[in-house]
Design an enzyme around this catalytic site. Structure first.
Site, short mmCIF file in Angstrom:
data_model
loop_
_atom_site.label_atom_id
_atom_site.label_comp_id
_atom_site.label_asym_id
_atom_site.label_seq_id
_atom_site.Cartn_x
_atom_site.Cartn_y
_atom_site.Cartn_z
N ASP A 34 -48.74 42.58 -117.98
CA ASP A 34 -49.74 41.87 -118.81
C ASP A 34 -50.76 41.12 -117.97
O ASP A 34 -51.59 40.37 -118.49
CB ASP A 34 -49.04 40.90 -119.77
CG ASP A 34 -48.21 39.85 -119.05
OD1 ASP A 34 -48.21 39.86 -117.79
OD2 ASP A 34 -47.58 39.01 -119.72
N GLU A 36 -50.10 38.76 -115.68
CA GLU A 36 -49.64 37.47 -115.16
C GLU A 36 -49.12 37.61 -113.74
O GLU A 36 -48.61 38.65 -113.35
CB GLU A 36 -48.53 36.90 -116.07
CG GLU A 36 -49.08 36.47 -117.42
CD GLU A 36 -48.01 35.87 -118.33
OE1 GLU A 36 -46.83 35.80 -117.93
OE2 GLU A 36 -48.36 35.50 -119.46
N GLN A 87 -69.41 22.85 -108.92
CA GLN A 87 -69.64 22.37 -110.30
C GLN A 87 -69.04 20.97 -110.38
O GLN A 87 -67.96 20.75 -110.91
CB GLN A 87 -68.97 23.33 -111.29
CG GLN A 87 -69.66 24.69 -111.28
CD GLN A 87 -68.99 25.67 -112.22
OE1 GLN A 87 -68.56 25.30 -113.30
NE2 GLN A 87 -68.87 26.91 -111.79
N HIS A 119 -68.73 21.50 -100.27
CA HIS A 119 -70.16 21.31 -100.48
C HIS A 119 -70.51 19.83 -100.67
O HIS A 119 -71.46 19.33 -100.09
CB HIS A 119 -70.63 22.14 -101.67
CG HIS A 119 -72.10 22.08 -101.83
ND1 HIS A 119 -72.96 22.57 -100.88
CD2 HIS A 119 -72.87 21.53 -102.80
CE1 HIS A 119 -74.21 22.35 -101.27
NE2 HIS A 119 -74.17 21.71 -102.42
N LYS A 181 -89.52 23.26 -97.08
CA LYS A 181 -90.11 24.16 -98.08
C LYS A 181 -91.38 23.53 -98.64
O LYS A 181 -91.38 22.37 -99.04
CB LYS A 181 -89.07 24.35 -99.20
CG LYS A 181 -89.30 25.58 -100.03
CD LYS A 181 -88.31 25.64 -101.18
CE LYS A 181 -87.17 26.57 -100.90
NZ LYS A 181 -86.26 26.78 -102.03
C1 R5P Z 1 -76.80 24.73 -101.24
O1 R5P Z 1 -76.89 23.54 -101.42
C2 R5P Z 1 -75.87 25.34 -100.24
O2 R5P Z 1 -75.72 24.54 -99.12
C3 R5P Z 1 -76.36 26.70 -99.83
O3 R5P Z 1 -77.61 26.54 -99.18
C4 R5P Z 1 -76.51 27.59 -101.04
O4 R5P Z 1 -75.31 27.64 -101.74
C5 R5P Z 1 -76.92 28.98 -100.63
O5 R5P Z 1 -77.03 29.73 -101.80
P1 R5P Z 1 -77.60 31.20 -101.78
O6 R5P Z 1 -76.93 31.94 -100.67
O7 R5P Z 1 -77.27 31.74 -103.14
O8 R5P Z 1 -79.07 31.09 -101.58
#
Ligand code: R5P
Length: 281
Positions: A34, A36, A87, A119, A181
């Site tokens: 199933d 699991e 998240q 992160h 950027k």
């Molecule tokens: C963002 O804050 C992370 O440090 C990476 O720069 C990000 O997750 C990279 O995402 P992607 O490879 O989708 O551009």
């Protein structure tokens, strides 16, 4: 101490065990008809080390089961790559803080948790026990040095990750900068090193996660337009979602490397030494 692992962290777990001079226990994994999961740890010890990147739902479930199998022992849980860790905020009513949900569930019964280049370190506060975040920046620096790149310029994709880039470049005396950027119009952006010139340089973009590869591919194409001799990428966690690795190859990167927090053919440096050092402390 016995070292155990989820199915997708076998390589890293065996390297950690080797670094520690500790024994690996066999773990039996089966998937029931199933869907699991079944796990059985063959050798339990008073002290257990669980090495387990939650790269997908199945791995997260295996961690939960392994932690329960270690009930009553002194368990250190290492989450080299923690899925759902990004998240970490609620943007709309009704949303979970997924990082918190996972941290609470997985660390039940753990004495200590170790993560690698998570992160956002604020996630550490959600674990039910003391938690520490480690960094593979020194191994990325060593990897770059080993490549004998002629004229390296280490770049973070943004100012927020500049400290990480400095930690990669600093011990080896390599030049380092962050990309900046600039929005040219509604749909057009340009990216360039903030303080140094990319022209004629062998650029290495370093980041914690290469997810879809979109940011790195965009940065690489801009650097090439600015006359960079070559562009490489070294990320801690090589997720490569939605064909991310191919995207980077198509963008003309000379090399794409990541650590073994997610085990791939491109895992060219290992998190095992820093994990073993932290476990020994
Ligand atoms: C963002 O804050 C992370 O440090 C990476 O720069 C990000 O997750 C990279 O995402 P992607 O490879 O989708 O551009």
């Amino acid at each position: 101490m016995k070292v155990i692992y989820t199915e997708k962290s076998q390589l890293l777990a065996s390297r950690v065990a080797q670094n520690l001079g500790a024994k690996l226990s066999t773990v039996k994994y089966t998937t029931f008809p199933d869907g699991e999961q079944y796990v059985r740890v063959e050798e339990l010890d008073d002290e257990m080390l669980v090495v387990a990147s939650t790269v997908d739902g199945m791995s997260a479930m295996q961690v939960l089961l392994l932690m329960d199998a270690c009930e009553g022992r002194d368990v250190t849980l290492v989450l080299p790559y923690m899925g759902y860790a990004r998240q970490d905020k609620k943007f709309n009513d009704g949303e979970p803080i997924s990082a918190r949900a996972l941290a609470k569930a997985l660390s039940e019964g753990a004495a200590r948790v170790l993560t690698v280049n998570i992160h956002d370190p604020s996630v550490l506060s959600h674990f039910r026990c003391p938690a520490e975040n480690l960094s593979v920046a020194p191994e990325i620096g060593a990897y770059i040095k080993e490549q004998k790149i002629e004229n390296p310029l280490i770049l973070s994709p943004d100012e927020g990750a500049w400290e990480f880039a400095k930690a990669v470049a600093g011990p080896y005396g390599l030049d380092c900068d962050h990309l900046n950027k600039t929005r040219l119009s509604g749909s057009e952006v340009t990216m360039a090193p903030k303080h140094l010139d990319a022209k004629g340089r062998d650029c290495v973009i370093v980041d914690d996660i290469i997810a879809t590869g979109g940011s790195t591919a965009l940065a690489a194409s801009m650097l090439m337009e600015q006359g960079a001799k070559s562009v490489r990428a070294a990320g801690v966690h090589g997720v490569f979602a939605s064909g991310g690795y191919i995207k980077l190859m198509q963008a003309g990167l000379a090399d794409v490397a990541n650590s073994d927090t997610i085990e791939r053919a491109s895992s060219r440096f290992t998190a095992s030494r820093i994990i073993a050092e932290a476990v020994r402390k």
